[in-house]
Design a protein around this motif. Structure first.
Motif, PDB file in Angstrom:
ATOM      1  N   VAL A   3       0.862  -1.184   0.000  1.00  0.00           N
ATOM      2  CA  VAL A   3       0.000   0.000   0.000  1.00  0.00           C
ATOM      3  C   VAL A   3       0.897   1.231   0.000  1.00  0.00           C
ATOM      4  O   VAL A   3       1.911   1.279   0.707  1.00  0.00           O
ATOM      5  CB  VAL A   3      -0.940   0.023   1.226  1.00  0.00           C
ATOM      6  N   ALA A   4       0.534   2.220  -0.812  1.00  0.00           N
ATOM      7  CA  ALA A   4       1.271   3.482  -0.861  1.00  0.00           C
ATOM      8  C   ALA A   4       0.290   4.635  -0.759  1.00  0.00           C
ATOM      9  O   ALA A   4      -0.912   4.491  -1.016  1.00  0.00           O
ATOM     10  CB  ALA A   4       2.084   3.596  -2.148  1.00  0.00           C
ATOM     11  N   LEU A   5       0.811   5.771  -0.377  1.00  0.00           N
ATOM     12  CA  LEU A   5       0.038   7.002  -0.370  1.00  0.00           C
ATOM     13  C   LEU A   5       0.307   7.764  -1.665  1.00  0.00           C
ATOM     14  O   LEU A   5       1.442   7.838  -2.134  1.00  0.00           O
ATOM     15  CB  LEU A   5       0.431   7.877   0.817  1.00  0.00           C
ATOM     16  N   GLY A   6      -0.750   8.313  -2.220  1.00  0.00           N
ATOM     17  CA  GLY A   6      -0.622   9.190  -3.372  1.00  0.00           C
ATOM     18  C   GLY A   6      -1.242  10.537  -3.060  1.00  0.00           C
ATOM     19  O   GLY A   6      -2.321  10.610  -2.453  1.00  0.00           O
ATOM     20  N   VAL A   7      -0.551  11.608  -3.455  1.00  0.00           N
ATOM     21  CA  VAL A   7      -1.050  12.966  -3.226  1.00  0.00           C
ATOM     22  C   VAL A   7      -0.964  13.731  -4.544  1.00  0.00           C
ATOM     23  O   VAL A   7       0.095  13.813  -5.156  1.00  0.00           O
ATOM     24  CB  VAL A   7      -0.235  13.701  -2.142  1.00  0.00           C
ATOM     25  N   ASP A   8      -2.088  14.253  -4.969  1.00  0.00           N
ATOM     26  CA  ASP A   8      -2.170  15.030  -6.204  1.00  0.00           C
ATOM     27  C   ASP A   8      -2.492  16.471  -5.840  1.00  0.00           C
ATOM     28  O   ASP A   8      -3.625  16.785  -5.462  1.00  0.00           O
ATOM     29  CB  ASP A   8      -3.251  14.436  -7.112  1.00  0.00           C
ATOM     30  N   ILE A   9      -1.497  17.353  -5.945  1.00  0.00           N
ATOM     31  CA  ILE A   9      -1.669  18.752  -5.553  1.00  0.00           C
ATOM     32  C   ILE A   9      -2.017  19.577  -6.781  1.00  0.00           C
ATOM     33  O   ILE A   9      -1.211  19.711  -7.710  1.00  0.00           O
ATOM     34  CB  ILE A   9      -0.397  19.301  -4.880  1.00  0.00           C
ATOM     35  N   GLY A  10      -3.214  20.116  -6.802  1.00  0.00           N
ATOM     36  CA  GLY A  10      -3.653  20.961  -7.913  1.00  0.00           C
ATOM     37  C   GLY A  10      -3.791  22.406  -7.494  1.00  0.00           C
ATOM     38  O   GLY A  10      -3.602  22.757  -6.328  1.00  0.00           O
ATOM     39  N   GLY A  11      -4.153  23.238  -8.447  1.00  0.00           N
ATOM     40  CA  GLY A  11      -4.268  24.663  -8.166  1.00  0.00           C
ATOM     41  C   GLY A  11      -5.466  25.019  -7.316  1.00  0.00           C
ATOM     42  O   GLY A  11      -5.465  26.065  -6.659  1.00  0.00           O
ATOM     43  N   THR A  12      -6.497  24.156  -7.284  1.00  0.00           N
ATOM     44  CA  THR A  12      -7.692  24.445  -6.487  1.00  0.00           C
ATOM     45  C   THR A  12      -7.969  23.379  -5.426  1.00  0.00           C
ATOM     46  O   THR A  12      -8.566  23.692  -4.402  1.00  0.00           O
ATOM     47  CB  THR A  12      -8.935  24.567  -7.394  1.00  0.00           C
ATOM     48  N   LYS A  13      -7.551  22.139  -5.688  1.00  0.00           N
ATOM     49  CA  LYS A  13      -7.808  21.081  -4.706  1.00  0.00           C
ATOM     50  C   LYS A  13      -6.656  20.086  -4.685  1.00  0.00           C
ATOM     51  O   LYS A  13      -5.893  19.968  -5.652  1.00  0.00           O
ATOM     52  CB  LYS A  13      -9.127  20.361  -4.996  1.00  0.00           C
ATOM     53  N   THR A  14      -6.564  19.382  -3.555  1.00  0.00           N
ATOM     54  CA  THR A  14      -5.534  18.371  -3.363  1.00  0.00           C
ATOM     55  C   THR A  14      -6.210  17.060  -2.988  1.00  0.00           C
ATOM     56  O   THR A  14      -6.994  17.015  -2.033  1.00  0.00           O
ATOM     57  CB  THR A  14      -4.552  18.790  -2.264  1.00  0.00           C
ATOM     58  N   ALA A  15      -5.927  16.008  -3.761  1.00  0.00           N
ATOM     59  CA  ALA A  15      -6.491  14.683  -3.496  1.00  0.00           C
ATOM     60  C   ALA A  15      -5.427  13.819  -2.826  1.00  0.00           C
ATOM     61  O   ALA A  15      -4.277  13.774  -3.261  1.00  0.00           O
ATOM     62  CB  ALA A  15      -6.952  14.031  -4.787  1.00  0.00           C
ATOM     63  N   ILE A  16      -5.817  13.137  -1.758  1.00  0.00           N
ATOM     64  CA  ILE A  16      -4.907  12.315  -0.959  1.00  0.00           C
ATOM     65  C   ILE A  16      -5.547  10.950  -0.792  1.00  0.00           C
ATOM     66  O   ILE A  16      -6.731  10.859  -0.426  1.00  0.00           O
ATOM     67  CB  ILE A  16      -4.664  12.950   0.421  1.00  0.00           C
ATOM     68  N   GLY A  17      -4.796   9.879  -1.056  1.00  0.00           N
ATOM     69  CA  GLY A  17      -5.410   8.571  -0.940  1.00  0.00           C
ATOM     70  C   GLY A  17      -4.433   7.459  -0.665  1.00  0.00           C
ATOM     71  O   GLY A  17      -3.229   7.573  -0.932  1.00  0.00           O
ATOM     72  N   LEU A  18      -4.961   6.381  -0.100  1.00  0.00           N
ATOM     73  CA  LEU A  18      -4.234   5.128   0.083  1.00  0.00           C
ATOM     74  C   LEU A  18      -4.585   4.208  -1.075  1.00  0.00           C
ATOM     75  O   LEU A  18      -5.765   3.965  -1.358  1.00  0.00           O
ATOM     76  CB  LEU A  18      -4.627   4.471   1.409  1.00  0.00           C
ATOM     77  N   VAL A  19      -3.560   3.698  -1.754  1.00  0.00           N
ATOM     78  CA  VAL A  19      -3.760   2.885  -2.953  1.00  0.00           C
ATOM     79  C   VAL A  19      -3.028   1.559  -2.774  1.00  0.00           C
ATOM     80  O   VAL A  19      -1.866   1.541  -2.335  1.00  0.00           O
ATOM     81  CB  VAL A  19      -3.228   3.616  -4.204  1.00  0.00           C
ATOM     82  N   ASP A  20      -3.707   0.455  -3.137  1.00  0.00           N
ATOM     83  CA  ASP A  20      -3.033  -0.845  -3.007  1.00  0.00           C
ATOM     84  C   ASP A  20      -2.330  -1.223  -4.306  1.00  0.00           C
ATOM     85  O   ASP A  20      -2.391  -0.489  -5.306  1.00  0.00           O
ATOM     86  CB  ASP A  20      -4.002  -1.933  -2.533  1.00  0.00           C
ATOM     87  N   GLN A  21      -1.681  -2.361  -4.312  1.00  0.00           N
ATOM     88  CA  GLN A  21      -0.783  -2.710  -5.413  1.00  0.00           C
ATOM     89  C   GLN A  21      -1.496  -3.086  -6.704  1.00  0.00           C
ATOM     90  O   GLN A  21      -0.858  -3.210  -7.751  1.00  0.00           O
ATOM     91  CB  GLN A  21       0.143  -3.850  -5.007  1.00  0.00           C
ATOM     92  N   VAL A  22      -2.820  -3.234  -6.654  1.00  0.00           N
ATOM     93  CA  VAL A  22      -3.552  -3.457  -7.895  1.00  0.00           C
ATOM     94  C   VAL A  22      -4.335  -2.216  -8.328  1.00  0.00           C
ATOM     95  O   VAL A  22      -5.120  -2.260  -9.272  1.00  0.00           O
ATOM     96  CB  VAL A  22      -4.503  -4.675  -7.782  1.00  0.00           C
ATOM     97  N   GLY A  23      -4.107  -1.099  -7.625  1.00  0.00           N
ATOM     98  CA  GLY A  23      -4.687   0.173  -8.040  1.00  0.00           C
ATOM     99  C   GLY A  23      -5.995   0.546  -7.391  1.00  0.00           C
ATOM    100  O   GLY A  23      -6.607   1.552  -7.774  1.00  0.00           O
ATOM    101  N   ASN A  24      -6.443  -0.225  -6.408  1.00  0.00           N
ATOM    102  CA  ASN A  24      -7.658   0.152  -5.691  1.00  0.00           C
ATOM    103  C   ASN A  24      -7.379   1.309  -4.741  1.00  0.00           C
ATOM    104  O   ASN A  24      -6.387   1.283  -4.001  1.00  0.00           O
ATOM    105  CB  ASN A  24      -8.199  -1.028  -4.877  1.00  0.00           C
ATOM    106  N   ILE A  25      -8.261   2.299  -4.740  1.00  0.00           N
ATOM    107  CA  ILE A  25      -8.165   3.391  -3.779  1.00  0.00           C
ATOM    108  C   ILE A  25      -8.907   2.953  -2.517  1.00  0.00           C
ATOM    109  O   ILE A  25     -10.133   2.790  -2.521  1.00  0.00           O
ATOM    110  CB  ILE A  25      -8.765   4.689  -4.336  1.00  0.00           C
ATOM    111  N   LEU A  26      -8.154   2.726  -1.455  1.00  0.00           N
ATOM    112  CA  LEU A  26      -8.735   2.204  -0.223  1.00  0.00           C
ATOM    113  C   LEU A  26      -9.448   3.295   0.568  1.00  0.00           C
ATOM    114  O   LEU A  26     -10.537   3.070   1.111  1.00  0.00           O
ATOM    115  CB  LEU A  26      -7.636   1.555   0.629  1.00  0.00           C
ATOM    116  N   HIS A  27      -8.822   4.438   0.664  1.00  0.00           N
ATOM    117  CA  HIS A  27      -9.412   5.596   1.341  1.00  0.00           C
ATOM    118  C   HIS A  27      -8.929   6.842   0.618  1.00  0.00           C
ATOM    119  O   HIS A  27      -7.782   6.901   0.176  1.00  0.00           O
ATOM    120  CB  HIS A  27      -8.996   5.664   2.813  1.00  0.00           C
ATOM    121  N   LYS A  28      -9.794   7.842   0.513  1.00  0.00           N
ATOM    122  CA  LYS A  28      -9.447   9.070  -0.207  1.00  0.00           C
ATOM    123  C   LYS A  28     -10.069  10.270   0.480  1.00  0.00           C
ATOM    124  O   LYS A  28     -11.179  10.185   1.024  1.00  0.00           O
ATOM    125  CB  LYS A  28      -9.929   8.996  -1.664  1.00  0.00           C
ATOM    126  N   GLU A  29      -9.373  11.370   0.432  1.00  0.00           N
ATOM    127  CA  GLU A  29      -9.888  12.633   0.952  1.00  0.00           C
ATOM    128  C   GLU A  29      -9.445  13.741  -0.007  1.00  0.00           C
ATOM    129  O   GLU A  29      -8.314  13.727  -0.517  1.00  0.00           O
ATOM    130  CB  GLU A  29      -9.340  12.899   2.355  1.00  0.00           C
TER     131      GLU A  29
END
Length: 296
Positions: A3-29
């Motif tokens: 499991v890894a954390l991914g963070v996508d920082i944009g100009g208006t919003k930032t998406a943060i999520g836990l992603v497993d090794q097959v690409g499922n987003i386990l939790h996102k905010e």
């Protein structure tokens, strides 16, 4: 399972999520990107959200393989520095990785947001069957990435394929100046005297509005020239297009295919597939996590 954390920082919003090794987003905010805040304060807010996600998922932070960030360029990937993104002026020169490393025990990777989105489309999206493709996002601005012969073209400092800044005419206008959502709205609003959105422009175009039809068709022509140039440069199997402007749907894609079939310089180029992106709003988050989840 990794499991890894991914963070996508944009100009208006930032998406943060836990992603497993097959690409499922386990939790996102998703949280607002407060562009008036100093970057340290915004990073502290991101870390607070990460801790909340980890607690909700009941994951031990020490079991995570790392945290990947997709951030607006230009960046210096070797130093983990945000150099001078136009939409995050308070972040210029921010040494992001060194700041985060003092507060997190995780491995950290920082890459250009369009490049991590390209990686995501290869892993799980419209490019997963292709060895070479171009990814474009056409929304507020124009961004892109090249996946060439088995890997993303990252560039020395992490800023390869900043295609939005490609100059399209002798006046120095870029494709972002001519065909981004911002450009479309600016021209449409000037012609009508109204404050419009891209959705409203395209709705009127589909209704046959006498002002919007030529405006949108001119935008399609600019994008057709742009795609033809990219094909001549990179010879991709496919061009994958996401972002808000792609929501106009088949009229855009058919116009681009027609232009490429008429003007590409080789028989192979004329056959280049032009298709919608698959992952939509989660592309950047998944791609950021993929920096640790994929063997690259």
């Amino acid at each position: 399972m990794k499991v890894a954390l991914g963070v996508d920082i944009g100009g208006t919003k930032t998406a943060i999520g836990l992603v497993d090794q097959v690409g499922n987003i386990l939790h996102k905010e998703v949280i607002p990107t407060e562009i008036d805040w100093k970057p340290e304060r915004m990073c502290d807010k991101i870390m607070e959200t990460i801790r909340m996600l980890i607690a909700e998922a009941e994951v031990n932070i020490d079991t995570l393989v790392g945290i990947g960030f997709g951030v607006p360029g230009p960046i210096d990937r070797e130093r983990g520095t945000i150099v001078c993104p136009p939409n995050l002026p308070t972040w210029h020169g921010f040494q992001m990785r060194s700041y985060l490393a003092k507060k997190l025990s995780l491995s950290i990777l920082i890459e250009n947001d369009a490049n991590v989105a390209t990686l995501a489309e290869k892993w799980l999206g419209a490019g997963k069957e292709n060895d070479s493709f171009v990814y474009l996002t056409i929304s507020t601005g124009v961004g892109g990435g090249f996946y060439i012969n088995g890997d993303v073209l990252w560039g020395k400092y992490g800023n390869a394929a900043e295609v939005g800044f490609m100059v399209m005419n002798a006046a120095g206008e870029t494709i972002e100046d001519l065909a981004s959502g911002t450009a479309i709205v600016k021209r449409a609003s000037a012609l009508t005297g109204e404050t419009l959105t891209t959705a409203e422009v395209f709705r009127r175009y589909q209704q046959g509005d006498a002002v919007m039809v030529p405006l949108v068709e001119e935008t399609f022509r600019h994008l057709g020239i742009f795609c033809t140039n990219l094909i001549a440069f990179a010879e991709p199997e496919k061009i994958i297009i996401g972002g808000g402007v792609s929501n106009v749907g088949e009229p855009l894609f058919q116009a681009l295919r027609n232009h490429v079939q008429q003007h590409a310089c080789t028989p192979f180029g004329k056959k280049t597939e032009i298709v919608p992106a698959s992952l939509r709003s989660d592309t950047g988050l998944i791609g950021a996590a993929a920096l640790f989840l994929l063997e690259r």
